[in-house]
Design a protein around this motif. Sequence first.
Motif, PDB file in Angstrom:
ATOM      1  N   UNK A  24     -38.617   5.394  16.573  1.00 43.67           N
ATOM      2  CA  UNK A  24     -37.933   4.192  16.091  1.00 43.67           C
ATOM      3  C   UNK A  24     -37.995   3.064  17.116  1.00 43.67           C
ATOM      4  N   UNK A  25     -37.950   3.408  18.400  1.00 48.40           N
ATOM      5  CA  UNK A  25     -37.955   2.471  19.529  1.00 48.40           C
ATOM      6  C   UNK A  25     -36.756   1.532  19.553  1.00 48.40           C
ATOM      7  N   UNK A  26     -35.782   1.753  18.693  1.00 45.09           N
ATOM      8  CA  UNK A  26     -34.584   0.924  18.726  1.00 45.09           C
ATOM      9  C   UNK A  26     -33.743   1.107  17.484  1.00 45.09           C
ATOM     10  N   UNK A  72     -30.135  -1.249  20.512  1.00 44.33           N
ATOM     11  CA  UNK A  72     -30.102  -0.161  21.484  1.00 44.33           C
ATOM     12  C   UNK A  72     -31.487   0.481  21.504  1.00 44.33           C
ATOM     13  N   UNK A  73     -32.201   0.365  22.619  1.00 46.25           N
ATOM     14  CA  UNK A  73     -33.519   0.965  22.736  1.00 46.25           C
ATOM     15  C   UNK A  73     -33.383   2.484  22.735  1.00 46.25           C
ATOM     16  N   UNK A  74     -34.262   3.164  21.989  1.00 50.30           N
ATOM     17  CA  UNK A  74     -34.254   4.628  21.956  1.00 50.30           C
ATOM     18  C   UNK A  74     -35.663   5.161  22.196  1.00 50.30           C
ATOM     19  N   UNK A  75     -35.728   6.355  22.798  1.00 49.86           N
ATOM     20  CA  UNK A  75     -37.019   6.935  23.182  1.00 49.86           C
ATOM     21  C   UNK A  75     -37.578   7.862  22.107  1.00 49.86           C
ATOM     22  N   UNK A  86     -35.383  -2.259  32.389  1.00 52.60           N
ATOM     23  CA  UNK A  86     -35.502  -3.632  31.899  1.00 52.60           C
ATOM     24  C   UNK A  86     -35.965  -3.709  30.457  1.00 52.60           C
ATOM     25  N   UNK A  87     -36.839  -2.788  30.030  1.00 51.37           N
ATOM     26  CA  UNK A  87     -37.324  -2.854  28.660  1.00 51.37           C
ATOM     27  C   UNK A  87     -36.260  -2.408  27.652  1.00 51.37           C
ATOM     28  N   UNK A  88     -35.224  -1.729  28.139  1.00 48.95           N
ATOM     29  CA  UNK A  88     -34.094  -1.357  27.292  1.00 48.95           C
ATOM     30  C   UNK A  88     -33.081  -2.493  27.195  1.00 48.95           C
ATOM     31  N   UNK A  89     -32.685  -3.029  28.356  1.00 51.68           N
ATOM     32  CA  UNK A  89     -31.659  -4.075  28.361  1.00 51.68           C
ATOM     33  C   UNK A  89     -32.174  -5.397  27.801  1.00 51.68           C
ATOM     34  N   UNK A  90     -33.481  -5.606  27.779  1.00 49.11           N
ATOM     35  CA  UNK A  90     -34.038  -6.866  27.283  1.00 49.11           C
ATOM     36  C   UNK A  90     -33.692  -7.103  25.817  1.00 49.11           C
TER      37      UNK A  90
END
Length: 343
Positions: A253-255, A247-250, A156-160
């Motif tokens: 950058x976090x995105x 696009x959320x990234x791990x 959910x924290x990615x698709x949000x």
Amino acid sequence: MQLYNLMSADERAKLIDEAGVQRLTLSFYAYAHIADPQAFRDALFPEWSKLDVLGRIYVATEGINAQLSLPAANISAFKDYLDTYPFMKDIRLNVAVEHDNKSFLKLTIKVREKIVADGLNDETFDVTDIGVHLRAKEFHEMMADPDTVVLDMRNHYESEVGHFEGAVTPDVTTFRESLPIIDKMLEEHKENKNLLMYCTGGIRCEKASAYFKHQGFKNVYQLEGGIIEYTRQVKAEGLDSKFIGKNFVFDNRLGERITEDIIAHCHQCGKACDTHTNCANEGCHLLFIQCPECAEAMKGCCCDECRSVVMLPEEEQKELRKGKRNDAMIFRKGKSQSLFIRR
């Protein structure tokens, strides 16, 4: 032989600044049988250290899942080294949409039971019987079919902050949660619906597509190379992006921004915002969305309690953190009771 980091993140960041060279952020994965993951890990670490590779890599008996950065000048040597392993020869590297020299500050290679925590018993189904890979243009064509269900296999924290138009975005915190939810949601449509899946780089869809085929779904498809490769193809072929937002990234950058659409909101004031941050209180470190105004007012914290903690001397903060674990809460952003809405 050096098999672990010798420098802190701060020391590494300083060296990167002093070097002044461009670094590339990229990811890749490969499912393969690795008889001795620990020996494989110990072979990778010194060789990748020589190439100044930094990142977070998981290896297991089932393969490798890598997210990393390295100097652009070393990319050819890095590919040459990967080619020495048959299962990584000519492997596709998903190069990031946006680069940041400090996306990673350490080289961490961990041996895990699995390269993605999916909660599945791989012995109960054929993990090689995967869905059909689709390129960007084919993905668009399949999206237009009224009998297609587009599934976001991320959390959910990615698709949000970003997702494909019209996609089903499960309200889950881990990948393993989404599989039974989707199976139950679509159990009456196993024969007549197209399952069109996507994730960040493709690795989650690789296993999920095999799982859903085992569960009886007849028409299973997945986005080749995930959102990262999709974005490259969209730009190269002049297509309109059906993915909107970030696009959320791990990594740090976090995105990475795909389109200018901002589809999320600050978790503290409700203002349009898609900037993820971790609570400045290291004893909390909650991941949430915070606008610049709230970041300034809250000192980068998620709540008043954490804000009061970060105002304490560092030694007192360390004492408060002693013996506590926060990893279970970090990615439950937007669900934490500590967040509040200020109108």
